[in-house]
Write an enzyme that holds these catalytic residues in place. Sequence first.
Site, PDB file in Angstrom:
ATOM      1  N   HIS A 163       1.086  56.798   0.828  1.00  0.00           N
ATOM      2  CA  HIS A 163       1.440  57.400  -0.461  1.00  0.00           C
ATOM      3  C   HIS A 163       2.814  56.900  -0.884  1.00  0.00           C
ATOM      4  O   HIS A 163       3.529  56.290  -0.079  1.00  0.00           O
ATOM      5  CB  HIS A 163       1.486  58.931  -0.322  1.00  0.00           C
ATOM      6  CG  HIS A 163       2.544  59.360   0.639  1.00  0.00           C
ATOM      7  ND1 HIS A 163       2.310  59.489   1.990  1.00  0.00           N
ATOM      8  CD2 HIS A 163       3.857  59.626   0.473  1.00  0.00           C
ATOM      9  CE1 HIS A 163       3.426  59.834   2.600  1.00  0.00           C
ATOM     10  NE2 HIS A 163       4.393  59.906   1.707  1.00  0.00           N
TER      11      HIS A 163
ATOM     12  N   HIS B   2       8.872  53.282  -2.307  1.00  0.00           N
ATOM     13  CA  HIS B   2       8.295  52.582  -1.151  1.00  0.00           C
ATOM     14  C   HIS B   2       7.107  53.345  -0.601  1.00  0.00           C
ATOM     15  O   HIS B   2       6.967  54.545  -0.842  1.00  0.00           O
ATOM     16  CB  HIS B   2       9.356  52.415  -0.052  1.00  0.00           C
ATOM     17  CG  HIS B   2       9.787  53.691   0.574  1.00  0.00           C
ATOM     18  ND1 HIS B   2      10.758  54.505   0.029  1.00  0.00           N
ATOM     19  CD2 HIS B   2       9.370  54.338   1.695  1.00  0.00           C
ATOM     20  CE1 HIS B   2      10.937  55.567   0.788  1.00  0.00           C
ATOM     21  NE2 HIS B   2      10.095  55.502   1.810  1.00  0.00           N
TER      22      HIS B   2
HETATM   23  P1  2AM Z   1       9.418  58.214   4.236  1.00  0.00           P
HETATM   24  O1  2AM Z   1       8.002  57.767   4.078  1.00  0.00           O
HETATM   25  O2  2AM Z   1      10.404  57.225   3.758  1.00  0.00           O
HETATM   26  O3  2AM Z   1       9.682  58.777   5.603  1.00  0.00           O
HETATM   27  C1  2AM Z   1       6.609  63.077   3.793  1.00  0.00           C
HETATM   28  O4  2AM Z   1       7.484  63.265   4.850  1.00  0.00           O
HETATM   29  C2  2AM Z   1       7.163  62.117   2.793  1.00  0.00           C
HETATM   30  O5  2AM Z   1       8.395  62.594   2.258  1.00  0.00           O
HETATM   31  C3  2AM Z   1       7.424  60.736   3.348  1.00  0.00           C
HETATM   32  O6  2AM Z   1       6.977  59.788   2.412  1.00  0.00           O
HETATM   33  C4  2AM Z   1       8.932  60.695   3.481  1.00  0.00           C
HETATM   34  O7  2AM Z   1       9.533  59.470   3.234  1.00  0.00           O
HETATM   35  C5  2AM Z   1       9.370  61.583   2.360  1.00  0.00           C
HETATM   36  N1  2AM Z   1      10.714  62.132   2.596  1.00  0.00           N
HETATM   37  C6  2AM Z   1      11.783  61.995   1.760  1.00  0.00           C
HETATM   38  N2  2AM Z   1      12.839  62.642   2.235  1.00  0.00           N
HETATM   39  C7  2AM Z   1      12.471  63.190   3.415  1.00  0.00           C
HETATM   40  C8  2AM Z   1      13.158  63.961   4.373  1.00  0.00           C
HETATM   41  N3  2AM Z   1      14.445  64.339   4.221  1.00  0.00           N
HETATM   42  N4  2AM Z   1      12.473  64.324   5.485  1.00  0.00           N
HETATM   43  C9  2AM Z   1      11.181  63.965   5.650  1.00  0.00           C
HETATM   44  N5  2AM Z   1      10.474  63.255   4.757  1.00  0.00           N
HETATM   45  C10 2AM Z   1      11.114  62.861   3.644  1.00  0.00           C
END
Ligand code: 2AM
Length: 199
Positions: free
Chosen positions: A39, A124
Site C-alpha cells: 500500500h 513510497h
Molecule cells: P512504512 O511502510 O514506511 O513503514 C503501517 O504501519 C503503515 O504506516 C506503513 O506503511 C508505515 O510506513 C506507515 N507509518 C508511518 N509512520 C509510522 C509510524 N510512526 N509507525 C509505524 N508505521 C508508520
Amino acid sequence: MRAFVALELPEAFADETAALSRALVEACDGRFVDPENLHLTLAFLGEVGEAEVRSAMAALDAARLGVGPVRLSATGLGTFGRARDATLWLGIRKDPQLLSLSTHVREELSARGLSYDEKGFLPHVTLARRARLPRGGLGELAFPLPDVATRLTLFRSILSPDGARYKPLYTVELDARPRSQRQACPKISERKNTSPITR
Ligand code: 2AM
C-alpha cells in the site's frame, strides 16, 4: 487500535510490484511484505478509539471531494535506515494529484482533531523491512508500469510476531464522475527502470 490512511494499489501495479519483490528476494534477505499488504501510506494515525475511527471515516469522505484518481509512477528503489537493517521501498513520483490528496487527507484529519505522524510526505510502497542490502547492487529490475489508484482506505494494522497484517476498515472511491463518463487510463509502454537506490 492502530490505524492509517493509505491508497490501495491498483491490481496490475500491485502484481508488478509483487514481481519486483520476488526478484529482490533473490538479491537480499529481509522480511518482505506480503503482496496483499502492499500500500501507499498517506497518513499514519497510530492508536485510535472507535470515535476517532468514525471521525477518520468522515475525513476520507471529505478528502475525496474534488480529487480524482491518482497516478502512480515508480521512481526507483530507496531505503530508510542502515544498509544492514534497512526498510526497502519503491519510490512513487510526487504527482500534483497525489500531493493534493495527501494534503486534503491530512487537513481533514486535523479539522476533526485527529493527529497523525507529521513527517514530511515521501510517497513510497514498503517492500521489505530488516533488509540486508548487497554490496554489489541489485542487477537489472523490472519496475511497475504507471497506473492509476482509485481506492482511498482507512486500514487497521494488526501487529503480530509474524509481521503486521492490514485490515481495511473503510474505503472511498476517488472518482466523482458518473460511471458513464469514466474511461480506462492509458498505460505507458516503458518497461525497464534501472534507477539506482536512493537514500
Ligand atoms: P512504512 O511502510 O514506511 O513503514 C503501517 O504501519 C503503515 O504506516 C506503513 O506503511 C508505515 O510506513 C506507515 N507509518 C508511518 N509512520 C509510522 C509510524 N510512526 N509507525 C509505524 N508505521 C508508520
